[in-house]
Design a protein around this motif. Structure first.
Motif, short mmCIF file in Angstrom:
data_model
loop_
_atom_site.label_atom_id
_atom_site.label_comp_id
_atom_site.label_asym_id
_atom_site.label_seq_id
_atom_site.Cartn_x
_atom_site.Cartn_y
_atom_site.Cartn_z
N GLU A 173 67.14 12.12 24.19
CA GLU A 173 68.14 13.17 24.01
C GLU A 173 67.51 14.46 23.53
OE1 GLU A 173 72.42 13.92 21.72
OE2 GLU A 173 71.27 12.07 21.37
N TYR A 178 70.26 15.35 27.07
CA TYR A 178 71.31 14.41 27.48
C TYR A 178 71.39 13.28 26.46
CZ TYR A 178 71.21 16.66 32.08
OH TYR A 178 71.28 17.56 33.12
N SER A 182 76.70 11.82 27.66
CA SER A 182 76.48 12.58 28.88
C SER A 182 75.73 11.79 29.95
CB SER A 182 75.72 13.88 28.57
OG SER A 182 74.52 13.60 27.87
N THR A 183 75.12 10.64 29.57
CA THR A 183 74.42 9.84 30.57
C THR A 183 75.26 8.64 31.04
OG1 THR A 183 73.35 8.59 28.76
CG2 THR A 183 72.14 10.46 29.71
N GLN A 186 75.84 7.71 34.69
CA GLN A 186 74.94 8.56 35.47
C GLN A 186 73.64 7.82 35.76
OE1 GLN A 186 75.62 11.70 36.55
NE2 GLN A 186 77.69 11.56 35.65
N GLN A 223 68.81 19.46 30.39
CA GLN A 223 70.22 19.85 30.54
C GLN A 223 70.36 21.37 30.51
OE1 GLN A 223 72.87 18.68 27.32
NE2 GLN A 223 74.48 18.14 28.76
#
Length: 818
Positions: A173, A178, A182-183, A186, A223
């Motif tokens: 992170e 991320y 947010s992952t 994904q 990001q």
């Protein structure tokens, strides 16, 4: 039926205050087939000590004892070793206490009157505790692994077989921006960068799907959109069936390393492009690298021609670099970095100056790995420094030594004089009336005059004497190797004769003379500062008696300086102590013969010294800035005195008050005068303000504005000491003036001096043509008065009429006639 527990071999620690009970417990275990090694304690101290010895399989503890209780014993054991089985064997353990014991970490409890459960309870406790220990250790390992992953500096993430994120560590992170949220859902595709070659991804998937570990460098995107270089290791996790279940990725940010490699490449290009010499030598000092600038500069220094073969030129340049670095290796090895200036001389005798830094580079073991040197051609800088050094020690206008160099040279001469027992004279020269030249002819002419004076002085002093410009129009000659002070007048006479002829500048002849002061080492001072100060003091004594002469230093001069310093200190308190007083000198009209005005003159009535001479304190007022407050006090007091005189005698003459340069240049002058007139009630036509020519011409436009403001108030303005200034007379018709005061220097020669007679007559005619009144100062004889009357002078002032008198006797003096 008795239980067979053979095969059990236990080391038992018993916490029991009754030895018989302990023996009973041991006997029971042994009858069950157990092999027992045991010890008994009954205090906390002994318990702690025996637990620290280690090796116990179980602790059997009574619950209630006189010196220690079982609950406390359980806490101590758990504190010292959480893995030792603990079983209560007690005759007094109730149900509530038993529950508390189990909650506190005890494995079981047995009552003493029924030991049938003891052996299986111990077996179970030992087995459970062993299992619990293995579980705890496994949890600890798992916790450490988790902590290692969480705290790892490398970024780590885990995906399922389809590549979807299941876990990201904090380093991931921190690196990418991320986090877990947010992952979620994904894939690592969100890290893809357009800068990465697509074929790299194909190679990656081919490797990991074949159950092999992928190692490589990827260009990824954070990001924030920022790209970075990541060294990747991706490992597929395979289950017992040989199927891939997860992928574990470990990454390390190597952006700095990649950039360092790029920087190294750029640095190499810079080294080859720089104009500085850069060389690298091995641990033995042999040059193994020399950049392009080094080859060029050293080839120039060696006068190598372009016709020489390239290999020979390179070898010669390397040899020169070898010599350049060789002499500094020992110091570089000792200090790590050695800085010096080197000089190369070519075959033509030209010098090339280099500023060189030699560095010793060590390996991890501390041994010299290699040396490097950077050398810059500072030939131009050395030349510039020489120029700066000359400018720092020499006067820019005349090229003579300045104060700094004078102090150094004078100290050297004093040291030599002390060794040789000779005398050294310091001659302080100050030009007479140089200010008139500057103000009248301009600063450019003044500068040219100083330059020519320095040349003449240099030609007329002895070859070994020192000549310096001290500042402004002041020069200093240091005459050394004197055996007798009687030779000094001869040196001064040569200086005087050097200027018997005028200095011609811009078609104009300028006559030059000096006031000189002499101080002699060692009689008049044993330091540079003292000698210069005493010579300066003697020079001022020469100037005080009219200039164009010289004076030797005498201690009394310093006494006067000390007295002036003391006066300055007391001057700051004189106004608040009301020690200042005004005396008034009458002015009489030559037409009516009656007193028509007075001039207010400041006096200092010191509480201990009595009346202090004006020449001793008025310059100090100017220097200290006290003239502002004192000047305003004089103006106000003079107006008040005239009002008092008018009230007592029905009439008061016009009063003239001298303004200082600071007062006249103040933008608040008219406002202050108006305020004084308003506060005192004195009519404006009864006040006259006296200023000098120099005050006017310093800033004509500002002077015009100030005089216009004063005229609007109704105040008259007089020009004091007229004729002594070196200026154009044009200002007389351009400025609103009322009175010209002829200086006493022109009056003193009347009636015999024809020049003075002509000057006074011309001033009077000029003033009357311009509708100005004329007042003659310094009238001391009847002959002077009658001459002035004949020349048409309007008023006179001087001792012939009256000395300055205090207000108390002014009424009587005002009745005098001429």
């Amino acid at each position: 039926m008795a239980r067979d527990a053979s095969g059990n071999s236990w080391k038992v620690l018993m916490l029991e205050d009754n030895e018989d009970d302990a023996l009973l417990i041991v006997n029971h275990l042994e009858t069950q087939g157990c092999e027992i090694s045991w010890d008994r304690v009954e205090t906390e101290k002994d318990l702690r000590q025996r637990i620290a010895d280690g090796g116990w399989d179980v602790v059997l503890s009574d619950h209630t004892m006189p010196l220690f209780d079982g609950a406390s014993a359980l806490r101590v054991v758990r504190e010292l070793d959480p893995d030792i089985p603990f079983v209560f064997v007690s005759g007094t353990l109730g149900e509530k206490a038993a529950v508390a014991a189990i909650k506190g970490g005890a494995q079981d409890f047995i009552v003493k009157h029924d030991l049938s459960r003891l052996t299986p309870a111990v077996e179970r406790a030992i087995a459970d505790q062993a299992l619990q220990k293995r579980h705890r250790l496994a949890q600890e390992v798992l916790r450490k692994l988790s902590q290692a992953v969480e705290q790892a500096a490398d970024s780590i993430f885990i995906t399922n077989r389809e590549g979807e994120f299941e876990y990201v560590n904090p380093a991931f992170e921190q690196l990418t921006g991320y986090g877990p949220a947010s992952t979620h859902g994904q894939t690592p595709a969100l890290l893809k960068s357009q800068d990465q070659d697509p074929s790299t991804y194909a190679e990656l998937w081919q490797t990991v799907l074949s159950k092999q570990v992928y190692r490589g460098t990827l260009i990824n995107r954070k990001q924030s959109g920022e790209t970075f270089f990541e060294e990747k290791v991706i490992t597929p996790l395979v289950n017992q069936d040989g199927q891939i279940t997860h992928f574990v990725s470990t990454g390390r940010d190597i952006t700095d390393r990649v950039q360092a490699d790029e920087d190294r490449t750029r640095l190499n290009a810079i080294l080859e492009a720089t104009t500085d010499v850069v060389a690298i030598a091995d641990a033995k000092g042999k040059v193994i690298y020399l950049n392009k600038a080094g080859h060029t500069l050293l080839a120039t220094a060696l006068n190598l021609t372009d016709d020489e073969p390239g290999k020979a030129r390179a070898e010669n340049a390397l040899n020169a670099a070898q010599q350049l670095i060789q002499g500094a290796l020992a110091q570089a090895e000792k200090h790590g970095v050695w800085e010096r200036e080197s000089m190369l001389e070519n075959a033509s005798g030209q010098h090339i100056y280099l500023h060189q830094v030699v560095m010793a580079h060590r390996d991890q073991s501390g041994r010299i790995a290699y040396y490097s040197t950077i050398a810059r051609n500072i030939s131009e800088r050395k030349q510039f420094e020489a120029q700066l050094q000359h400018q720092a020690t020499h006067d820019l206008l005349t090229g003579l030594a300045n104060r700094v160099l004078l102090a150094e040279q004078l100290q050297t001469e004093m040291n030599r004089a002390r060794q040789l027992k000779h005398l050294t004279a310091v001659i302080f020269l100050d030009m007479d009336n140089f200010k008139r030249v500057n103000d009248g002819l301009g600063h450019s002419i003044g500068d040219q005059l100083l330059q020519q004076i320095s040349v003449r002085l240099g030609r007329h002093i002895r070859p070994n004497d020192i000549l310096a410009r001290y500042g402004g129009d002041e020069f200093v000659i240091v005459a050394s190797d004197l055996t007798d002070a009687d030779t000094i007048p001869g040196i001064l006479d040569k200086v005087k004769r050097a200027f018997e002829q005028p200095v011609r500048i811009a078609g104009q002849d300028i006559f030059v003379s000096f006031s000189a002061g002499v101080a002699v080492y060692p009689d008049d001072g044993d330091s540079v500062e003292t000698l210069l100060r005493n010579a300066d003091s003697a020079m001022y004594q020469s100037k005080a008696i009219g200039g164009r002469s010289f004076r030797f230093y005498a201690p009394a001069m310093n006494e006067r300086q000390h007295r002036l310093l003391a006066l300055e200190s007391e001057l700051h308190r004189a106004l608040e102590r009301k020690e200042f007083v005004l005396h008034y000198q009458p002015q009489a009209s030559l037409r009516s013969g009656k007193v028509c005005g007075v001039e207010a003159l400041l006096r200092w009535n010191h509480s201990e010294r009595g009346l202090v001479a004006p020449n001793d304190f008025i310059p100090l007022l100017e220097e200290t800035g006290l003239i502002d407050d004192v000047g305003l006090w004089v103006l106000r007091q003079a107006c008040q005195d005239m009002r008092i005189l008018a009230a007592e005698h029905g009439h008061a003459p016009r009063v003239a008050v001298n303004l200082s340069a600071r007062q006249f240049s103040s933008q608040r002058l008219a406002e202050q005068v108006a305020g004084v007139l308003r506060d005192t009630g004195l009519p404006a036509e009864q006040l006259e303000l006296e200023i000098t020519e120099q005050m006017l011409i310093s800033d004509l436009e500002s002077s015009r504005a100030t005089l216009e403001s004063l005229r609007e108030l109704g105040v008259t303005v007089a020009i004091d000491d007229f004729g002594t200034g070196y200026c154009s007379l044009a200002y007389l018709k351009r400025l609103p003036l009322h009175v010209l005061k002829v200086d006493r220097t022109f009056v003193s020669g009347l009636p015999d001096d024809g020049n003075d007679l002509a000057i006074v007559e011309a001033i009077t005619l000029l003033a009357h043509k311009l509708d100005l009144q004329v007042v003659a100062e310094g009238v001391e004889t009847a002959a002077q008065l009658e001459t002035l009357r004949a020349l048409g002078c309007d008023m006179v002032q001087g001792y012939y009429l009256s000395k300055p008198v205090p207000l108390s006797t002014l009424a009587g003096a005002a009745t005098l006639t001429v």
